[in-house]
Write a protein that holds these residues in place. Sequence first.
Motif, mmCIF file in Angstrom:
data_model
loop_
_atom_site.group_PDB
_atom_site.id
_atom_site.type_symbol
_atom_site.label_atom_id
_atom_site.label_comp_id
_atom_site.label_asym_id
_atom_site.label_seq_id
_atom_site.Cartn_x
_atom_site.Cartn_y
_atom_site.Cartn_z
ATOM 1 N N LEU A 114 53.633 45.447 53.905
ATOM 2 C CA LEU A 114 52.742 45.689 52.271
ATOM 3 C C LEU A 114 53.275 46.310 51.173
ATOM 4 O O LEU A 114 53.617 45.834 50.164
ATOM 5 N N PRO A 152 44.560 48.056 50.992
ATOM 6 C CA PRO A 152 43.989 47.388 50.791
ATOM 7 C C PRO A 152 43.242 46.764 51.019
ATOM 8 O O PRO A 152 42.458 47.182 52.083
ATOM 9 N N ARG A 153 41.782 46.287 50.305
ATOM 10 C CA ARG A 153 40.355 46.288 50.384
ATOM 11 C C ARG A 153 40.138 45.493 50.690
ATOM 12 O O ARG A 153 39.254 44.616 51.314
ATOM 13 N N SER A 154 41.203 44.291 50.892
ATOM 14 C CA SER A 154 41.187 42.671 51.000
ATOM 15 C C SER A 154 42.024 42.015 51.265
ATOM 16 O O SER A 154 43.397 42.636 51.438
ATOM 17 N N PRO A 155 41.784 40.991 52.575
ATOM 18 C CA PRO A 155 43.499 40.121 53.217
ATOM 19 C C PRO A 155 44.111 39.366 51.574
ATOM 20 O O PRO A 155 44.889 38.703 52.209
ATOM 21 N N VAL A 156 43.263 39.312 50.860
ATOM 22 C CA VAL A 156 43.765 38.835 50.260
ATOM 23 C C VAL A 156 44.735 39.091 48.690
ATOM 24 O O VAL A 156 44.560 40.006 48.042
ATOM 25 N N LEU A 157 46.265 39.006 49.603
ATOM 26 C CA LEU A 157 47.166 40.132 49.038
ATOM 27 C C LEU A 157 47.316 40.414 47.440
ATOM 28 O O LEU A 157 48.151 41.265 46.687
ATOM 29 N N TYR A 171 48.764 34.020 35.921
ATOM 30 C CA TYR A 171 49.516 33.305 37.712
ATOM 31 C C TYR A 171 48.161 32.101 38.256
ATOM 32 O O TYR A 171 48.201 31.254 38.886
ATOM 33 N N HIS A 172 47.667 33.200 38.691
ATOM 34 C CA HIS A 172 46.660 32.809 40.116
ATOM 35 C C HIS A 172 45.004 32.084 38.973
ATOM 36 O O HIS A 172 44.186 32.035 39.878
ATOM 37 N N ALA A 173 45.408 32.251 37.599
ATOM 38 C CA ALA A 173 43.472 32.524 36.630
ATOM 39 C C ALA A 173 43.337 30.840 37.004
ATOM 40 O O ALA A 173 43.935 29.514 37.289
ATOM 41 N N ALA A 174 41.866 30.184 36.509
ATOM 42 C CA ALA A 174 41.886 28.948 36.605
ATOM 43 C C ALA A 174 42.175 27.847 36.087
ATOM 44 O O ALA A 174 42.489 28.843 34.639
ATOM 45 N N ASP A 175 42.492 27.203 35.802
ATOM 46 C CA ASP A 175 42.882 25.955 35.080
ATOM 47 C C ASP A 175 41.816 25.554 34.276
ATOM 48 O O ASP A 175 40.458 25.735 34.502
ATOM 49 N N ARG A 206 49.565 30.812 29.429
ATOM 50 C CA ARG A 206 50.147 30.055 30.433
ATOM 51 C C ARG A 206 49.828 28.623 30.497
ATOM 52 O O ARG A 206 49.134 27.751 30.571
ATOM 53 N N PHE A 209 52.305 26.320 34.469
ATOM 54 C CA PHE A 209 52.005 27.339 35.677
ATOM 55 C C PHE A 209 52.542 28.315 35.529
ATOM 56 O O PHE A 209 52.270 29.461 36.382
ATOM 57 N N ASP A 210 53.848 29.091 34.902
ATOM 58 C CA ASP A 210 54.362 29.853 34.365
ATOM 59 C C ASP A 210 53.743 31.204 33.528
ATOM 60 O O ASP A 210 53.834 30.507 32.587
ATOM 61 N N ASP A 216 42.532 31.016 41.906
ATOM 62 C CA ASP A 216 41.280 30.048 41.245
ATOM 63 C C ASP A 216 41.876 28.929 40.374
ATOM 64 O O ASP A 216 41.384 27.862 40.491
ATOM 65 N N ASP A 223 37.171 49.507 55.201
ATOM 66 C CA ASP A 223 37.184 48.192 53.743
ATOM 67 C C ASP A 223 38.794 48.325 53.718
ATOM 68 O O ASP A 223 38.814 48.006 53.056
ATOM 69 N N TYR A 227 42.163 46.740 54.875
ATOM 70 C CA TYR A 227 42.894 46.083 55.362
ATOM 71 C C TYR A 227 44.361 46.536 55.849
ATOM 72 O O TYR A 227 45.451 46.863 54.430
#
Lengths: 254, 285
Positions: free
Chosen positions: A46, A79-84, A121-125, A188, A191-192, B46, B109, B111
Amino acid sequence: MTAGTGSFAHALLHPNVTLPEGLTDGNGQPAGRRLNVLRNNVASSLGEALRNGFPVVTKLLGTENMKAIAALYLRAYPPRSPVLSAYGTDLPEFLAGLSQLSHLGYLPDIARLELALRASYHAADAPALDPSRLTDLSPQDLTESTLSFAPSLRLVRSRWPVHAIWLRNTQHDAPKPVAEPQDVLITRREFDPVPHLLPRGGADWIAAISKGQSLGDALDVAQTTAPDFDPASTLAILLRDNALTSLTLKDQRL
Amino acid sequence: MLDTARLNRLPAAPGVGFKPQHFAAIMEDAGPVRWLEIHAENYMGDGGRPLAQLRALAERFAISVHGVGLSIGGAQPLDKDHLARLAKLVGWLDPASFSEHLAWSSHGDTYLNDLLPLPYTNATLTRVAEHIDTVQSTLRRPMLLENPSSYLAFAESTWSEPEFLAELARRTGCGLLLDVNNVFISSVNLGFTPQSYLDAFPLSRVAEIHVGGHDHDADDHGAPLLIDSHARPVAPPVWDLLAEVLARTGPCPVLVEWDNDVPDWPTLRDEARRAEHALQTVAVG
């Protein structure tokens, strides 16, 4: 205390907590420091996730300091989620609350900028608006139109020179930052994500457009605080970097 | 005999864990690699580059989605939000396989980002089986469950690990992912022979095999303690154990895992060639 997941999880996050009972080495002897392998996995993975997510904050603090801060942050905000990719969203507030870092007042805003870059970076296209939709309009129609931004667009406002500090720590030959407030637009193109320094008034203009105000009203808002604001350079960035997704004419709105 | 085709559409060939820095090199020259494993949690954004790369890879390679955060071995109900994210990913990607671990990683909660051990009792067996049922019904496909690497054991355990996994597979219909490196690590750390573990393991349910690198440490008494680091080449005794396993299972998808201190693509490709060699030997033998 038995080795339920609650006491186990607590012992993993708190190195000084006594081991849960009932853990062995496989031959009936107490597990002893074998639990440290798991403690180390949790803390180091982490910590690494936090350093990867905040490279400029890490560079400004130094890796060893960042490791120590990551350990404190982990206990304060596990962390509250496995999506780091979402890990670290509370780091700006956490840094702002550390008195030993009060001499680095800009640090929380650098963390906000890095969070915004990661979110972009992770936002929708989204398919970009054809620029001719804008250029074909009469000045009157353009003034009365509203625009939608790509999901990857982000705005970061700061009373610190965050753009200059970011550049100085990511690029060769970047000039030394000068004390001034700086607002940053993140776009963006593919991709960058790229952070752009906004002119004075630019952040108000962007914020007004994203609230659904017409281009004319947005310009009024921006020029209230920055009378000499000209949207041309910012609009050029938005068009070049595919940051506009739709345009709505006045008479198409309800 | 188990219908592994139903469990798994991966080829009985070498695969590797995909790392984004290898994307261009893999597309250029994949060597013997026919399939790739991705960690599900890295592809739950997303859009952007991660999903674009995954779409491009999926056109060329069979993909195995490997979850690391579902906490199937946990004491609490599965995280519905996370299950929904998995269902979304598995839904659009339609991967050749989905697998997860016999481990837990969440409490409340929080992880913890590690694959943590659980005691093997009748109570945990019932709970884990329910969790697997939930995953399989949500994803509408059978899953593979992977054996863990162990550093410690629970005094309260009443099942051996292979028997626990066999019973889970029997109750839920899931397949098993046999991590040979984990078997070797656990055998050294907990003091048993890998052969005794394999003798008790339901090899007929194995639909995929993992190999990876480990590090060396020691416990309080100076006894060797192997660390499941995935940070170096596969160790010689693990290649030997892979050959033993393949001799018993026949050809099977074999994945090389290298997750930390990731090498350049040619180095990882060479590891895949060793896996290919092991598979060719069993095919001929």
